[in-house]
Scaffold this active site. Structure first.
Site, PDB file in Angstrom:
ATOM      1  N   GLY A   9       0.617  -1.316   0.180  1.00 14.39           N
ATOM      2  CA  GLY A   9       0.104   0.090   0.099  1.00 14.39           C
ATOM      3  C   GLY A   9       0.824   1.166   0.115  1.00 14.39           C
ATOM      4  N   GLY A  13      -1.332   7.960   0.694  1.00 16.46           N
ATOM      5  CA  GLY A  13      -1.524   8.058   2.011  1.00 16.46           C
ATOM      6  C   GLY A  13      -0.445   7.754   2.958  1.00 16.46           C
ATOM      7  N   ILE A  14      -0.451   6.827   3.931  1.00 22.44           N
ATOM      8  CA  ILE A  14       0.604   6.719   5.098  1.00 22.44           C
ATOM      9  C   ILE A  14       1.810   5.991   4.421  1.00 22.44           C
ATOM     10  CG2 ILE A  14       1.070   5.509   7.252  1.00 22.44           C
ATOM     11  CD1 ILE A  14      -1.668   6.045   8.116  1.00 22.44           C
ATOM     12  N   GLY A  15       1.424   5.013   3.440  1.00 21.90           N
ATOM     13  CA  GLY A  15       2.511   4.246   2.619  1.00 21.90           C
ATOM     14  C   GLY A  15       3.390   5.016   1.896  1.00 21.90           C
ATOM     15  N   SER A 171      -5.120  -0.195  14.208  1.00 25.70           N
ATOM     16  CA  SER A 171      -5.899   0.841  14.424  1.00 25.70           C
ATOM     17  C   SER A 171      -6.504   1.341  15.859  1.00 25.70           C
ATOM     18  CB  SER A 171      -7.241   0.966  13.361  1.00 25.70           C
ATOM     19  OG  SER A 171      -8.117   2.058  13.738  1.00 25.70           O
ATOM     20  N   TYR A 193     -14.138  -3.536   9.542  1.00 26.04           N
ATOM     21  CA  TYR A 193     -12.839  -2.727   9.555  1.00 26.04           C
ATOM     22  C   TYR A 193     -12.253  -2.963  10.935  1.00 26.04           C
ATOM     23  CZ  TYR A 193      -9.276   0.752   9.487  1.00 26.04           C
ATOM     24  OH  TYR A 193      -8.034   1.451   9.425  1.00 26.04           O
TER      25      TYR A 193
END
Length: 334
Positions: A9, A13-15, A171, A193
């Site tokens: 990923g 984003g974060i990746g 998370s 999720y």
């Protein structure tokens, strides 16, 4: 020796932010971006090389919601590398998310407002679907596809002389109440999720039990509340514009509102610099940001039972055996 790092990923984003920060920490890192969308991955690679022209950045196509894609990617990775020092298990989805506005409004005027806004507890539900592999999409993407990847890459990851580290993106929404061993894919619920992220915590604990003696360690991070494509998909854009001032104010009451992907990657970068064997397998490492924007990492004991983690791990092994037999694929690479 130059560390070899693979990030799933990694195209946004974060990746993507993580990859940028890793090269700033060590421009000698051999970085492999494992992504589903190769067009976005190519664009991310170009950005990285523009900032670090001498960097070693490669791409591999990986869709963790497809076991055939995972097996192909694992085979390709083994052809390219002799070892992996760090594997960031970062790819994930939160599809068809609905917000319980009644709970949101009532929660804002209660004593649990900060907790609710920090963890989204009781606020979010998802409509999941079935993948081509016959598995729940959120479960396969967020957890099981990564689990199969780890299992296929064991020869590159297990080395007593130089321990390797798995770093899962979990998370604050990972809740024990959303997970059930009898329905670990969460086919009957509406919090897929949350369930998948709690399953991630369990899997990490179990992996340490089974692989530490082989030189492989596993840790879990929470990036905090980060504004990414995944987050923006929850609400209409105009709603986020209304919420942003409130979110900045909430930063004075909680450190978990990291907000930017750069800040959200703090715990991942910190873990990358630690000795794997020095980390606590029962801790979740949280990215935190102060009201003034200073980043730090805080650890918090996970709400997991090691017995439950082991039972879940055995269920994952059973599922692995079943799905790989259906694909005529070996349980581990020869």
């Amino acid at each position: 020796m130059q560390p070899v790092v693979l990030v799933t990923g990694a195209s946004s984003g974060i990746g993507s932010a993580l990859c940028k920060r890793l090269l700033r920490e060590d421009a000698g890192v051999r970085l492999c971006l494992a992504c589903r969308n190769m067009q976005k991955a190519t664009a991310t690679k170009a950005v990285l090389l523009a900032a670090h022209p001498a960097a070693q950045v490669t791409l591999v196509r990986l869709d963790v919601s497809s076991l055939e894609s995972v097996l192909r990617a694992a085979s390709e990775i083994q052809r390219r590398f002799q070892r992996l020092d760090c594997l960031f298990l970062n790819a994930g989805i939160m599809p068809n998310t609905h917000v319980n506005f009644k709970a949101l409004i009532s929660g804002l005027f209660s004593g649990r407002a900060v907790h609710m806004l920090s963890t989204a507890e009781g606020l979010l539900t998802q409509e999941d679907c079935i993948t081509a592999d016959g598995l729940q999409a959120v479960f396969e993407t967020n957890l099981f596809g990564h689990f199969i990847l780890i299992r296929q890459l064991e020869p590159l990851l297990c080395c007593l002389e130089k321990p390797s580290l798995l770093i899962w993106t979990s998370s604050s929404n990972a809740r024990k109440s959303a997970f059930s061993l009898t329905d670990y894919q969460h086919s009957k619920g509406k919090e897929s999720y949350s369930s998948s992220k709690y399953a991630t915590d369990l899997a990490s604990v179990a992996l340490n039990k089974h692989f530490n003696k082989q030189g492989l360690y596993s840790s879990v991070v929470c990036p905090g509340l980060v504004m990414t494509n995944l987050t923006y998909g929850i609400l209409p854009s105009f709603f986020w514009k209304l919420l942003m001032p409130i979110m900045w104010i909430i930063r004075f009451f909680t450190k978990t509102y990291t907000l930017t992907p750069y800040n959200g990657a703090e715990a991942q970068v910190w873990l990358f610099k630690q000795k794997p064997e020095s980390l606590d397998a029962l801790m979740k490492y949280h990215s935190c940001t102060s009201p003034m924007g200073k980043n730090c990492v805080e650890s918090q004991k996970m709400d997991v039972e090691e017995e439950t983690a082991e039972i879940f791990y055995q269920k994952l092994l059973e599922l692995e055996k079943h799905v790989l037999a259906r694909l005529n694929a070996p349980l581990s690479p020869k």
